[in-house]
Design a protein around this motif. Structure first.
Motif, PDB file in Angstrom:
ATOM      1  N   GLN A  28       4.837 -21.000  22.467  1.00 28.64           N
ATOM      2  CA  GLN A  28       4.028 -21.002  23.671  1.00 28.64           C
ATOM      3  C   GLN A  28       4.296 -19.747  24.492  1.00 28.64           C
ATOM      4  OE1 GLN A  28       4.682 -24.636  25.798  1.00 28.64           O
ATOM      5  NE2 GLN A  28       3.345 -25.781  24.448  1.00 28.64           N
ATOM      6  N   CYS A  29       3.244 -19.281  25.125  1.00 29.25           N
ATOM      7  CA  CYS A  29       3.342 -18.120  26.000  1.00 29.25           C
ATOM      8  C   CYS A  29       2.359 -18.316  27.135  1.00 29.25           C
ATOM      9  CB  CYS A  29       3.028 -16.846  25.223  1.00 29.25           C
ATOM     10  SG  CYS A  29       3.041 -15.374  26.250  1.00 29.25           S
ATOM     11  N   ASP A  30       2.831 -18.247  28.346  1.00 29.55           N
ATOM     12  CA  ASP A  30       1.970 -18.361  29.522  1.00 29.55           C
ATOM     13  C   ASP A  30       1.336 -16.993  29.757  1.00 29.55           C
ATOM     14  OD1 ASP A  30       0.750 -18.615  31.980  1.00 29.55           O
ATOM     15  OD2 ASP A  30       2.518 -19.404  33.010  1.00 29.55           O
ATOM     16  N   LEU A  31       0.047 -16.872  29.457  1.00 31.43           N
ATOM     17  CA  LEU A  31      -0.636 -15.581  29.578  1.00 31.43           C
ATOM     18  C   LEU A  31      -0.730 -15.098  31.013  1.00 31.43           C
ATOM     19  CD1 LEU A  31      -3.527 -16.032  27.005  1.00 31.43           C
ATOM     20  CD2 LEU A  31      -1.299 -14.964  26.681  1.00 31.43           C
ATOM     21  N   SER A  32      -0.570 -15.994  31.972  1.00 31.59           N
ATOM     22  CA  SER A  32      -0.619 -15.571  33.373  1.00 31.59           C
ATOM     23  C   SER A  32       0.723 -15.009  33.843  1.00 31.59           C
ATOM     24  CB  SER A  32      -1.062 -16.729  34.267  1.00 31.59           C
ATOM     25  OG  SER A  32      -0.096 -17.761  34.279  1.00 31.59           O
ATOM     26  N   LEU A  41       4.701 -10.462  22.915  1.00 36.09           N
ATOM     27  CA  LEU A  41       4.053  -9.459  22.066  1.00 36.09           C
ATOM     28  C   LEU A  41       5.078  -8.556  21.392  1.00 36.09           C
ATOM     29  CD1 LEU A  41       1.022  -8.542  24.335  1.00 36.09           C
ATOM     30  CD2 LEU A  41       0.976  -9.881  22.210  1.00 36.09           C
ATOM     31  N   ASP A  42       6.142  -8.212  22.111  1.00 36.85           N
ATOM     32  CA  ASP A  42       7.196  -7.374  21.524  1.00 36.85           C
ATOM     33  C   ASP A  42       7.852  -8.062  20.328  1.00 36.85           C
ATOM     34  OD1 ASP A  42       6.726  -5.330  23.305  1.00 36.85           O
ATOM     35  OD2 ASP A  42       8.414  -5.834  24.622  1.00 36.85           O
ATOM     36  N   LYS A  43       8.009  -9.392  20.391  1.00 32.76           N
ATOM     37  CA  LYS A  43       8.589 -10.140  19.270  1.00 32.76           C
ATOM     38  C   LYS A  43       7.589 -10.295  18.127  1.00 32.76           C
ATOM     39  CE  LYS A  43      11.453 -13.217  22.028  1.00 32.76           C
ATOM     40  NZ  LYS A  43      11.633 -14.622  22.392  1.00 32.76           N
ATOM     41  N   LEU A  44       6.327 -10.439  18.463  1.00 37.75           N
ATOM     42  CA  LEU A  44       5.293 -10.751  17.484  1.00 37.75           C
ATOM     43  C   LEU A  44       4.865  -9.545  16.650  1.00 37.75           C
ATOM     44  CD1 LEU A  44       3.238 -12.868  16.408  1.00 37.75           C
ATOM     45  CD2 LEU A  44       1.684 -12.081  18.200  1.00 37.75           C
ATOM     46  N   ILE A  45       4.688  -8.398  17.273  1.00 36.26           N
ATOM     47  CA  ILE A  45       4.110  -7.230  16.608  1.00 36.26           C
ATOM     48  C   ILE A  45       5.219  -6.242  16.246  1.00 36.26           C
ATOM     49  CG2 ILE A  45       2.432  -5.352  16.818  1.00 36.26           C
ATOM     50  CD1 ILE A  45       1.123  -8.089  17.047  1.00 36.26           C
ATOM     51  N   PRO A  46       5.378  -5.943  14.958  1.00 35.48           N
ATOM     52  CA  PRO A  46       6.373  -4.937  14.565  1.00 35.48           C
ATOM     53  C   PRO A  46       6.076  -3.583  15.223  1.00 35.48           C
ATOM     54  CG  PRO A  46       5.553  -6.118  12.640  1.00 35.48           C
ATOM     55  CD  PRO A  46       4.692  -6.519  13.804  1.00 35.48           C
ATOM     56  N   GLU A  47       7.110  -2.826  15.498  1.00 32.36           N
ATOM     57  CA  GLU A  47       6.989  -1.586  16.268  1.00 32.36           C
ATOM     58  C   GLU A  47       6.027  -0.574  15.655  1.00 32.36           C
ATOM     59  OE1 GLU A  47      10.003   1.911  17.624  1.00 32.36           O
ATOM     60  OE2 GLU A  47      10.709  -0.156  17.832  1.00 32.36           O
TER      61      GLU A  47
END
Length: 103
Positions: A28-32, A41-47
């Motif tokens: 879960q991520c609170d977009l607000s 996003l830093d955890k999800l998308i490789p650098e």
């Protein structure tokens, strides 16, 4: 939702020769909450990953009587439905290239 079905149909019709995958990572991520969003996003998308497609499909509505709303309800709605999309684009700008399709 209808919107999600439309998006997948669009991808199938317009990106036939591309590899399409869905990230099924449940967290879960609170977009607000923009600080939480950046960490997510830093955890999800490789650098070093460049995105070919970015789908911005989150949002919610308020369906109560006007007098039942609090200011914070509107603030959360605007942060989620509008500003979160802008924040996502800003946070991911190093992962986008001129051919990235943003939906």
């Amino acid at each position: 939702t209808w919107t999600s079905k439309w998006i997948w149909k669009y991808l199938k019709d317009h990106l036939e020769n591309e590899t399409i995958f869905e990230i099924k990572w449940r967290q879960q991520c609170d977009l607000s909450d923009f600080q939480q969003l950046k960490q997510f996003l830093d955890k999800l998308i490789p650098e070093n990953l460049l995105l070919d497609v970015l789908i911005l499909n989150a949002g919610f509505g308020l369906f109560w009587k006007f007098e039942e709303f609090q200011f914070e309800d509107y603030q959360r709605l605007i942060n989620t439905n509008l500003l979160a999309n802008i924040a996502i684009l800003k946070f991911l700008e190093n992962h986008l290239h001129y051919k990235t399709k943003i939906i």
